[in-house]
Design a protein around this motif. Structure first.
Motif, mmCIF file in Angstrom:
data_model
loop_
_atom_site.group_PDB
_atom_site.id
_atom_site.type_symbol
_atom_site.label_atom_id
_atom_site.label_comp_id
_atom_site.label_asym_id
_atom_site.label_seq_id
_atom_site.Cartn_x
_atom_site.Cartn_y
_atom_site.Cartn_z
ATOM 1 N N GLY A 41 -53.023 -52.077 -18.765
ATOM 2 C CA GLY A 41 -52.414 -50.763 -18.814
ATOM 3 C C GLY A 41 -51.573 -50.394 -17.609
ATOM 4 N N ASN A 42 -51.476 -51.315 -16.659
ATOM 5 C CA ASN A 42 -50.740 -51.043 -15.424
ATOM 6 C C ASN A 42 -49.342 -51.643 -15.512
ATOM 7 N N TRP A 43 -48.322 -50.841 -15.160
ATOM 8 C CA TRP A 43 -46.940 -51.318 -15.168
ATOM 9 C C TRP A 43 -46.313 -50.995 -13.817
ATOM 10 N N ASP A 44 -45.998 -52.025 -13.059
ATOM 11 C CA ASP A 44 -45.365 -51.863 -11.739
ATOM 12 C C ASP A 44 -46.123 -50.880 -10.853
ATOM 13 N N GLY A 45 -47.452 -51.010 -10.834
ATOM 14 C CA GLY A 45 -48.260 -50.165 -9.966
ATOM 15 C C GLY A 45 -48.627 -48.804 -10.534
ATOM 16 N N ARG A 46 -48.162 -48.499 -11.738
ATOM 17 C CA ARG A 46 -48.485 -47.211 -12.384
ATOM 18 C C ARG A 46 -49.401 -47.461 -13.569
ATOM 19 N N GLN A 47 -50.512 -46.745 -13.638
ATOM 20 C CA GLN A 47 -51.454 -46.879 -14.742
ATOM 21 C C GLN A 47 -50.933 -46.033 -15.904
ATOM 22 N N LEU A 48 -50.257 -46.683 -16.888
ATOM 23 C CA LEU A 48 -49.664 -45.966 -18.016
ATOM 24 C C LEU A 48 -50.662 -45.738 -19.143
ATOM 25 N N VAL A 49 -51.605 -46.663 -19.284
ATOM 26 C CA VAL A 49 -52.642 -46.572 -20.314
ATOM 27 C C VAL A 49 -53.970 -46.820 -19.613
ATOM 28 N N SER A 50 -54.989 -46.021 -19.959
ATOM 29 C CA SER A 50 -56.269 -46.167 -19.261
ATOM 30 C C SER A 50 -56.899 -47.534 -19.547
ATOM 31 N N VAL A 51 -57.613 -48.049 -18.558
ATOM 32 C CA VAL A 51 -58.305 -49.328 -18.697
ATOM 33 C C VAL A 51 -59.320 -49.245 -19.829
ATOM 34 N N SER A 52 -59.994 -48.108 -19.969
ATOM 35 C CA SER A 52 -60.988 -47.985 -21.045
ATOM 36 C C SER A 52 -60.332 -48.062 -22.420
ATOM 37 N N TRP A 53 -59.118 -47.519 -22.562
ATOM 38 C CA TRP A 53 -58.415 -47.605 -23.852
ATOM 39 C C TRP A 53 -58.024 -49.058 -24.134
ATOM 40 N N ILE A 54 -57.523 -49.752 -23.126
ATOM 41 C CA ILE A 54 -57.169 -51.163 -23.288
ATOM 42 C C ILE A 54 -58.405 -51.960 -23.680
ATOM 43 N N ASP A 55 -59.535 -51.709 -23.020
ATOM 44 C CA ASP A 55 -60.781 -52.416 -23.348
ATOM 45 C C ASP A 55 -61.183 -52.172 -24.793
ATOM 46 N N GLN A 56 -61.106 -50.927 -25.237
ATOM 47 C CA GLN A 56 -61.480 -50.616 -26.619
ATOM 48 C C GLN A 56 -60.501 -51.243 -27.604
ATOM 49 N N ALA A 57 -59.216 -51.198 -27.277
ATOM 50 C CA ALA A 57 -58.193 -51.743 -28.178
ATOM 51 C C ALA A 57 -58.275 -53.260 -28.304
ATOM 52 N N THR A 58 -58.827 -53.921 -27.304
ATOM 53 C CA THR A 58 -58.899 -55.381 -27.330
ATOM 54 C C THR A 58 -60.307 -55.898 -27.647
ATOM 55 N N THR A 59 -61.197 -54.997 -28.045
ATOM 56 C CA THR A 59 -62.546 -55.372 -28.456
ATOM 57 C C THR A 59 -62.568 -55.574 -29.969
ATOM 58 N N VAL A 60 -63.309 -56.556 -30.427
ATOM 59 C CA VAL A 60 -63.416 -56.813 -31.866
ATOM 60 C C VAL A 60 -63.924 -55.560 -32.561
ATOM 61 N N GLN A 61 -63.197 -55.113 -33.590
ATOM 62 C CA GLN A 61 -63.547 -53.904 -34.326
ATOM 63 C C GLN A 61 -64.128 -54.220 -35.707
ATOM 64 N N VAL A 62 -63.773 -55.368 -36.249
ATOM 65 C CA VAL A 62 -64.213 -55.771 -37.583
ATOM 66 C C VAL A 62 -64.915 -57.118 -37.457
ATOM 67 N N PRO A 63 -66.124 -57.232 -37.996
ATOM 68 C CA PRO A 63 -66.835 -58.511 -37.895
ATOM 69 C C PRO A 63 -66.027 -59.655 -38.516
ATOM 70 N N SER A 64 -66.094 -60.812 -37.898
ATOM 71 C CA SER A 64 -65.345 -61.966 -38.396
ATOM 72 C C SER A 64 -65.929 -62.503 -39.697
ATOM 73 N N THR A 65 -67.084 -61.997 -40.105
ATOM 74 C CA THR A 65 -67.707 -62.465 -41.349
ATOM 75 C C THR A 65 -67.076 -61.846 -42.585
ATOM 76 N N ILE A 66 -66.214 -60.832 -42.428
ATOM 77 C CA ILE A 66 -65.541 -60.225 -43.574
ATOM 78 C C ILE A 66 -64.358 -61.108 -43.940
ATOM 79 N N PRO A 67 -64.290 -61.561 -45.203
ATOM 80 C CA PRO A 67 -63.160 -62.403 -45.620
ATOM 81 C C PRO A 67 -61.835 -61.659 -45.470
ATOM 82 N N ASN A 68 -60.768 -62.379 -45.182
ATOM 83 C CA ASN A 68 -59.452 -61.773 -44.990
ATOM 84 C C ASN A 68 -58.931 -61.074 -46.234
ATOM 85 N N ASP A 69 -59.324 -61.541 -47.410
ATOM 86 C CA ASP A 69 -58.768 -60.972 -48.632
ATOM 87 C C ASP A 69 -59.618 -59.852 -49.228
ATOM 88 N N VAL A 70 -60.649 -59.418 -48.521
ATOM 89 C CA VAL A 70 -61.515 -58.363 -49.019
ATOM 90 C C VAL A 70 -61.565 -57.242 -47.980
#
Length: 85
Positions: A41-70
């Motif tokens: 979330g940091n751009w040229d020394g400026r925090q544009l997006v919070s680290v906690s938002w980046i962490d949440q956005a890059t955390t698995v949200q859907v289990p990998s056991t769900i088939p892609n077509d369902v």
């Protein structure tokens, strides 16, 4: 990103951004977006997006056991604007 477009869909509750993708931009602009994520979330020394938002956005949200077509009905209805979410 200065030049982009995100497709939208009409739903019973109004227009929403496309949940299946639809982001249109150049590879250079997309690389900048990726760079922002890589720098937590940091751009040229400026925090544009919070680290906690980046962490949440890059955390698995859907289990990998769900088939892609369902897609679970609750998720599908949420994306279509039928239920709150």
């Amino acid at each position: 990103m200065t030049r982009w477009r995100w497709t939208s869909n009409d739903t019973p509750t109004g227009r929403v951004l496309s949940w299946t993708g639809g982001l249109r931009t150049s590879s250079r602009e997309l690389a900048r977006f990726g760079h922002l994520f890589l720098n937590r979330g940091n751009w040229d020394g400026r925090q544009l997006v919070s680290v906690s938002w980046i962490d949440q956005a890059t955390t698995v949200q859907v289990p990998s056991t769900i088939p892609n077509d369902v897609m679970p009905a609750r998720v599908e209805r949420a994306f279509m604007g039928i239920i709150g979410g």
